[in-house]
Write an enzyme that holds these catalytic residues in place. Sequence first.
Site, PDB file in Angstrom:
ATOM      1  N   ARG A 236      28.606 -35.023  13.207  1.00 57.32           N
ATOM      2  CA  ARG A 236      28.375 -34.010  14.243  1.00 57.32           C
ATOM      3  C   ARG A 236      29.426 -32.932  14.087  1.00 57.32           C
ATOM      4  O   ARG A 236      30.584 -33.227  13.730  1.00 57.32           O
ATOM      5  CB  ARG A 236      28.542 -34.626  15.639  1.00 57.32           C
ATOM      6  CG  ARG A 236      27.342 -35.333  16.148  1.00 57.32           C
ATOM      7  CD  ARG A 236      26.248 -34.366  16.628  1.00 57.32           C
ATOM      8  NE  ARG A 236      25.045 -35.073  16.957  1.00 57.32           N
ATOM      9  CZ  ARG A 236      24.083 -35.420  16.094  1.00 57.32           C
ATOM     10  NH1 ARG A 236      24.182 -35.086  14.828  1.00 57.32           N
ATOM     11  NH2 ARG A 236      23.018 -36.077  16.492  1.00 57.32           N
ATOM     12  N   HIS A 284      22.015 -28.468   8.833  1.00 56.91           N
ATOM     13  CA  HIS A 284      21.763 -29.727   9.555  1.00 56.91           C
ATOM     14  C   HIS A 284      20.445 -30.356   9.097  1.00 56.91           C
ATOM     15  O   HIS A 284      19.527 -30.567   9.906  1.00 56.91           O
ATOM     16  CB  HIS A 284      21.748 -29.495  11.071  1.00 56.91           C
ATOM     17  CG  HIS A 284      21.945 -30.773  11.839  1.00 56.91           C
ATOM     18  ND1 HIS A 284      22.468 -30.827  13.107  1.00 56.91           N
ATOM     19  CD2 HIS A 284      21.673 -32.067  11.513  1.00 56.91           C
ATOM     20  CE1 HIS A 284      22.512 -32.090  13.530  1.00 56.91           C
ATOM     21  NE2 HIS A 284      22.022 -32.852  12.562  1.00 56.91           N
TER      22      HIS A 284
HETATM   23  N1  LIG Z   1      23.255 -34.655   9.440  1.00 59.39           N
HETATM   24  C1  LIG Z   1      22.145 -35.325   9.673  1.00 59.39           C
HETATM   25  O1  LIG Z   1      21.050 -34.890   9.309  1.00 59.39           O
HETATM   26  C2  LIG Z   1      22.222 -36.648  10.373  1.00 59.39           C
HETATM   27  C3  LIG Z   1      21.124 -37.521  10.307  1.00 59.39           C
HETATM   28  C4  LIG Z   1      21.221 -38.763  10.924  1.00 59.39           C
HETATM   29  C5  LIG Z   1      22.376 -39.118  11.591  1.00 59.39           C
HETATM   30  N2  LIG Z   1      23.414 -38.236  11.643  1.00 59.39           N
HETATM   31  C6  LIG Z   1      24.661 -38.603  12.359  1.00 59.39           C
HETATM   32  O2  LIG Z   1      25.082 -39.876  11.933  1.00 59.39           O
HETATM   33  C7  LIG Z   1      25.483 -40.625  13.064  1.00 59.39           C
HETATM   34  C8  LIG Z   1      25.416 -42.100  12.789  1.00 59.39           C
HETATM   35  O3  LIG Z   1      24.069 -42.529  12.683  1.00 59.39           O
HETATM   36  P1  LIG Z   1      23.721 -44.084  12.501  1.00 59.39           P
HETATM   37  O4  LIG Z   1      22.264 -44.202  12.631  1.00 59.39           O
HETATM   38  O5  LIG Z   1      24.365 -44.610  11.277  1.00 59.39           O
HETATM   39  O6  LIG Z   1      24.463 -44.679  13.799  1.00 59.39           O
HETATM   40  P2  LIG Z   1      24.778 -46.207  14.118  1.00 59.39           P
HETATM   41  O7  LIG Z   1      23.766 -47.084  13.448  1.00 59.39           O
HETATM   42  O8  LIG Z   1      24.919 -46.286  15.599  1.00 59.39           O
HETATM   43  O9  LIG Z   1      26.181 -46.495  13.423  1.00 59.39           O
HETATM   44  C9  LIG Z   1      27.391 -45.929  13.869  1.00 59.39           C
HETATM   45  C10 LIG Z   1      28.528 -46.529  13.056  1.00 59.39           C
HETATM   46  O10 LIG Z   1      29.744 -45.862  13.407  1.00 59.39           O
HETATM   47  C11 LIG Z   1      30.744 -46.860  13.689  1.00 59.39           C
HETATM   48  N3  LIG Z   1      31.719 -46.322  14.637  1.00 59.39           N
HETATM   49  C12 LIG Z   1      31.522 -45.863  15.901  1.00 59.39           C
HETATM   50  N4  LIG Z   1      32.678 -45.425  16.428  1.00 59.39           N
HETATM   51  C13 LIG Z   1      33.641 -45.630  15.483  1.00 59.39           C
HETATM   52  C14 LIG Z   1      35.036 -45.376  15.427  1.00 59.39           C
HETATM   53  N5  LIG Z   1      35.692 -44.838  16.463  1.00 59.39           N
HETATM   54  N6  LIG Z   1      35.698 -45.706  14.294  1.00 59.39           N
HETATM   55  C15 LIG Z   1      35.060 -46.277  13.242  1.00 59.39           C
HETATM   56  N7  LIG Z   1      33.723 -46.527  13.223  1.00 59.39           N
HETATM   57  C16 LIG Z   1      33.028 -46.210  14.338  1.00 59.39           C
HETATM   58  C17 LIG Z   1      29.956 -48.020  14.279  1.00 59.39           C
HETATM   59  O11 LIG Z   1      30.729 -49.206  14.251  1.00 59.39           O
HETATM   60  P3  LIG Z   1      30.098 -50.631  14.677  1.00 59.39           P
HETATM   61  O12 LIG Z   1      29.215 -51.034  13.515  1.00 59.39           O
HETATM   62  O13 LIG Z   1      31.257 -51.529  14.829  1.00 59.39           O
HETATM   63  O14 LIG Z   1      29.321 -50.402  15.945  1.00 59.39           O
HETATM   64  C18 LIG Z   1      28.748 -48.028  13.340  1.00 59.39           C
HETATM   65  O15 LIG Z   1      29.074 -48.694  12.147  1.00 59.39           O
HETATM   66  C19 LIG Z   1      24.560 -40.114  14.190  1.00 59.39           C
HETATM   67  O16 LIG Z   1      25.115 -40.352  15.466  1.00 59.39           O
HETATM   68  C20 LIG Z   1      24.477 -38.659  13.873  1.00 59.39           C
HETATM   69  O17 LIG Z   1      25.553 -38.013  14.499  1.00 59.39           O
HETATM   70  C21 LIG Z   1      23.364 -37.033  11.051  1.00 59.39           C
END
Ligand SMILES: NC(=O)c1ccc[n+]([C@@H]2O[C@H](COP(=O)([O-])OP(=O)(O)OC[C@H]3O[C@@H](n4cnc5c(N)ncnc54)[C@H](OP(=O)(O)O)[C@@H]3O)[C@@H](O)[C@H]2O)c1
Length: 321
Positions: A236, A284
């Site tokens: 983000r 994005h």
């Molecule tokens: N640019 C784009 O087109 C695009 C597309 C899709 C997603 N995204 C971004 O990618 C993000 C993640 O997506 P996702 O589906 O992978 O989410 P997710 O499945 O909820 O995974 C989030 C990961 O981040 C870890 N995490 C959270 N807070 C943390 C911290 N303070 N320190 C270290 N690790 C931490 C979590 O740890 P735990 O495993 O321990 O819970 C989990 O492994 C989205 O929220 C979005 O912002 C961007």
Amino acid sequence: MADGRVIEGVYLSEVYDLHELYGHALAPHAGMIRLRHPHEIDNPEEIRFALSWRPAADAFDPYPNLRLAHSIAAGVDSIINCPSLPKDALVARVRDPDQGDMLAGFAAWHVIWHHRNMRHHIVHETKHEWARLIPSTMKPPRETPVGILGFGLMGRAIARAVTALGFPVVAAARTTPRETMPGVRFESAEGAALRVAEQAAILINVLPLTGETRGLLDLDFFNRMPEGAALIQLGRGEHLVEADLLRALDSGRIASASLDVFDVEPLPKEHPFWADERILVTPHQAGDCSPHRMAEQLARAAQAVVAGDTPKTVVDRSNGY
Ligand SMILES: NC(=O)c1ccc[n+]([C@@H]2O[C@H](COP(=O)([O-])OP(=O)(O)OC[C@H]3O[C@@H](n4cnc5c(N)ncnc54)[C@H](OP(=O)(O)O)[C@@H]3O)[C@@H](O)[C@H]2O)c1
């Protein structure tokens, strides 16, 4: 719905016309859910769910019986942070493995972009110059650690792609992942992101935006990274302190960056990132989720909440993701 009635929903977004974007994908579910814009709704009390992205601060106020706020994507930060979101509403996201694969391909391309200094080749190619890099200055993938911040749906997909290219991966999560992955080491608990950054020649950010991760990528953070590292920022915009990235690029601590997400989107035309040769900007679009998968998951989640069940795609509001 169990009694055969269609479940009523509302589109809530300050930035997009969600009907224009998703109406076609929602059409096959018309027997189950119906979505309208706020101005089309006569009886707000019948609204049970919202499809939302960047809702206005007071967007949820008119709907006393709303039980579910569903994102159009993986991120839920703009919904969770909306002041009018009812305290007891469930928040759900899209979980799309195809989106993970799209994001992984995108990230892998950028890893190669920085690892092989492709900017150099493009600059010289436009001038018809045969400008080989000195081979001894290039490290092979196995000597080029890639850090991944976040090991959820997106981080895992990226790790699979990057390890397949021969790069060792070190990944940060809040909790230690239950499943291991060949070629991947983990850092977890407090300070995990920083410990990963300290080891990463190329750092990929796919953290969710939470109170802990907002502003994480600042000058102190960059100064802990190896000299000449690269940043691939896919999380983000609010994770990054933009002025600090420019400082880190000027000092040489960061050599180059790929940025897909920004504080202000669309990135304003006059923004310095556009003209900076060390930065590759994309709009994005690292990985969009499928509108059809979103619509299927929304219909299932709406059915679950009216039946008193918890949808599988619900997030933990207290964690912020
Ligand atoms: N640019 C784009 O087109 C695009 C597309 C899709 C997603 N995204 C971004 O990618 C993000 C993640 O997506 P996702 O589906 O992978 O989410 P997710 O499945 O909820 O995974 C989030 C990961 O981040 C870890 N995490 C959270 N807070 C943390 C911290 N303070 N320190 C270290 N690790 C931490 C979590 O740890 P735990 O495993 O321990 O819970 C989990 O492994 C989205 O929220 C979005 O912002 C961007």
